[in-house]
Design an enzyme around this catalytic site. Sequence first.
Site, PDB file in Angstrom:
ATOM      1  N   THR A 132      -8.741   3.422 -15.455  1.00  0.00           N
ATOM      2  CA  THR A 132      -8.082   4.245 -15.822  1.00  0.00           C
ATOM      3  C   THR A 132      -6.825   4.819 -14.415  1.00  0.00           C
ATOM      4  O   THR A 132      -7.019   4.967 -13.160  1.00  0.00           O
ATOM      5  CB  THR A 132      -8.540   5.824 -15.836  1.00  0.00           C
ATOM      6  OG1 THR A 132      -9.044   5.307 -17.779  1.00  0.00           O
ATOM      7  CG2 THR A 132      -7.036   6.535 -16.857  1.00  0.00           C
ATOM      8  N   HIS A 183       0.552   4.130   0.709  1.00  0.00           N
ATOM      9  CA  HIS A 183       0.316   5.465   2.415  1.00  0.00           C
ATOM     10  C   HIS A 183       1.295   5.309   3.174  1.00  0.00           C
ATOM     11  O   HIS A 183       0.948   5.625   4.203  1.00  0.00           O
ATOM     12  CB  HIS A 183      -0.852   6.079   2.674  1.00  0.00           C
ATOM     13  CG  HIS A 183      -2.013   4.874   3.280  1.00  0.00           C
ATOM     14  ND1 HIS A 183      -2.649   4.508   4.152  1.00  0.00           N
ATOM     15  CD2 HIS A 183      -2.750   3.575   2.496  1.00  0.00           C
ATOM     16  CE1 HIS A 183      -2.856   3.679   4.483  1.00  0.00           C
ATOM     17  NE2 HIS A 183      -3.597   3.555   3.578  1.00  0.00           N
ATOM     18  N   SER A 219       0.841  -1.181   0.001  1.00  0.00           N
ATOM     19  CA  SER A 219      -0.047   0.167   0.331  1.00  0.00           C
ATOM     20  C   SER A 219       1.120   1.597   0.035  1.00  0.00           C
ATOM     21  O   SER A 219       1.689   1.454   1.273  1.00  0.00           O
ATOM     22  CB  SER A 219      -0.795   0.102   1.052  1.00  0.00           C
ATOM     23  OG  SER A 219      -1.834   1.572   0.833  1.00  0.00           O
ATOM     24  N   CYS A 262     -13.237   0.176  18.615  1.00  0.00           N
ATOM     25  CA  CYS A 262     -14.583   1.010  19.617  1.00  0.00           C
ATOM     26  C   CYS A 262     -15.468   0.752  18.930  1.00  0.00           C
ATOM     27  O   CYS A 262     -16.121   1.052  17.355  1.00  0.00           O
ATOM     28  CB  CYS A 262     -14.996   2.792  18.954  1.00  0.00           C
ATOM     29  SG  CYS A 262     -15.889   3.340  20.419  1.00  0.00           S
TER      30      CYS A 262
HETATM   31  N1  PLP Z   1      -3.208  -4.564   5.960  1.00  0.00           N
HETATM   32  C1  PLP Z   1      -2.354  -3.940   6.788  1.00  0.00           C
HETATM   33  C2  PLP Z   1      -1.431  -5.419   7.288  1.00  0.00           C
HETATM   34  C3  PLP Z   1      -2.728  -3.119   6.954  1.00  0.00           C
HETATM   35  O1  PLP Z   1      -2.027  -2.820   7.913  1.00  0.00           O
HETATM   36  C4  PLP Z   1      -3.798  -2.152   6.368  1.00  0.00           C
HETATM   37  C5  PLP Z   1      -4.111  -0.599   6.719  1.00  0.00           C
HETATM   38  O2  PLP Z   1      -3.107  -0.251   7.815  1.00  0.00           O
HETATM   39  C6  PLP Z   1      -4.379  -2.738   4.360  1.00  0.00           C
HETATM   40  C7  PLP Z   1      -3.990  -4.233   4.626  1.00  0.00           C
HETATM   41  C8  PLP Z   1      -4.955  -2.047   4.175  1.00  0.00           C
HETATM   42  O3  PLP Z   1      -4.270  -1.051   3.294  1.00  0.00           O
HETATM   43  P1  PLP Z   1      -5.217   0.497   3.154  1.00  0.00           P
HETATM   44  O4  PLP Z   1      -5.149   1.342   3.821  1.00  0.00           O
HETATM   45  O5  PLP Z   1      -3.978   0.791   1.880  1.00  0.00           O
HETATM   46  O6  PLP Z   1      -6.476  -0.445   2.836  1.00  0.00           O
END
Ligand code: PLP
Length: 392
Positions: free
Chosen positions: A236, A200, A198, A324
């Site tokens: 796209t 971010h 991912s 929560c």
């Molecule tokens: N898998 C793990 C281990 C994660 O820590 C996260 C996000 O915290 C994700 C998947 C999901 O990623 P995204 O937020 O890019 O969907």
Amino acid sequence: MKTVYVDNNATSRIAPEVLDAMMPYLTERYGNPSSMHSFGGTVGLDIKDARTKVAALIGAAPDEIVFTSCGSESDSTAIWAALNSYPNKKHIVTTRVEHPAVKNLCETLTKRGYRVTFVRVDGEGRLDIDQLKRHLSNDTALVSVMWANNETGVIFPIREIAELVRDKGIVLHTDAVQVAGKIPVDVKADGVDMLSMSGHKIHAPKGVGVLYVRKGTKFSPFLIGGHQEHGRRGGTENVASIIGLGKACELARKQFTKDMVRVKQLRDKLESVLLEKVPHAFVNGDRENRLPNTTSIAFEYVEGESILLMLNEYGICASSGSACTSGSLEPSHVLRAMGVPFTAAHGSIRFSLSTYNTEEDIDFIIEKMPPIIERLRSMSPYWKKAAAALEV
Ligand code: PLP
């Protein structure tokens, strides 16, 4: 007020170099990479370059990289691809501590005719490999095991699991969202068929992810549409974010992964000083086999949410080990699976560092944290009861 950001497993800041690389694609270089004209075509070439950079970070070939919108989409795509490729097989093996992107999909699949084995972990968050091994059968389509846990940072032995799965006609997927850019990944040597990342989490923007698909792995697209990504993901391309992710992977390969030695020293200092200064605190998970940037510390007899609110007053951003749900604070499924006692799971705080953290950040947290815990404990009925019993 200064922000001290130690919640990088939740999301990370965009590296300045990444933003610089992205800007032209948000302004003048807006061509569609699929266009016949060179205004769009050159953007297609730039995506190709980004694909090469992502591949280099994990030891893949560029054409094994599929860009997606996030880690969750990569996880879903991998799981559906395996199930659709082996329609006669109805069994999945995963773990009890997966991120909801895998956990919730697997739970949903149990209502759609699939059998799912959720492999247990021990008190240190280590996977029961024997249980995993015992449950592999001719009916198993997929093994999906996260590489490292997002809450505790505990690393699972993916190579060992790949050895067990190899030659059994089972697809091996790993959620490496927390791993890429923090510890070395070599998909060929590690032996996985599919791997999720991912953007971010590694100083690229939100809204972009990666699925590595080993050449030769049976695959069916999740997002069916145009011919983008060689027909493996329609839509796209999110050009600017893909370019940003390419830059982030380049930085990770050249800089960030190496800097994890320093990040680990900061993490270890934070952990050891807090454990020394705060009584009745311990680390959740295997301290040896962990991501270098993560620590989950249980402060017994206080509520994580209250700690977070007080840290927030000082501009310190961290996470708790509770979620929560329907108005009540439930300890996370990860800490529950590890059997962390209720009074400790509730007071668990995750600090996750990045290359942008400094010694001053750590010293600031070390200064603020012990009085916060002391204050909260002085108000906690659990603590009063426990302290009386322990004669503290
Ligand atoms: N898998 C793990 C281990 C994660 O820590 C996260 C996000 O915290 C994700 C998947 C999901 O990623 P995204 O937020 O890019 O969907």
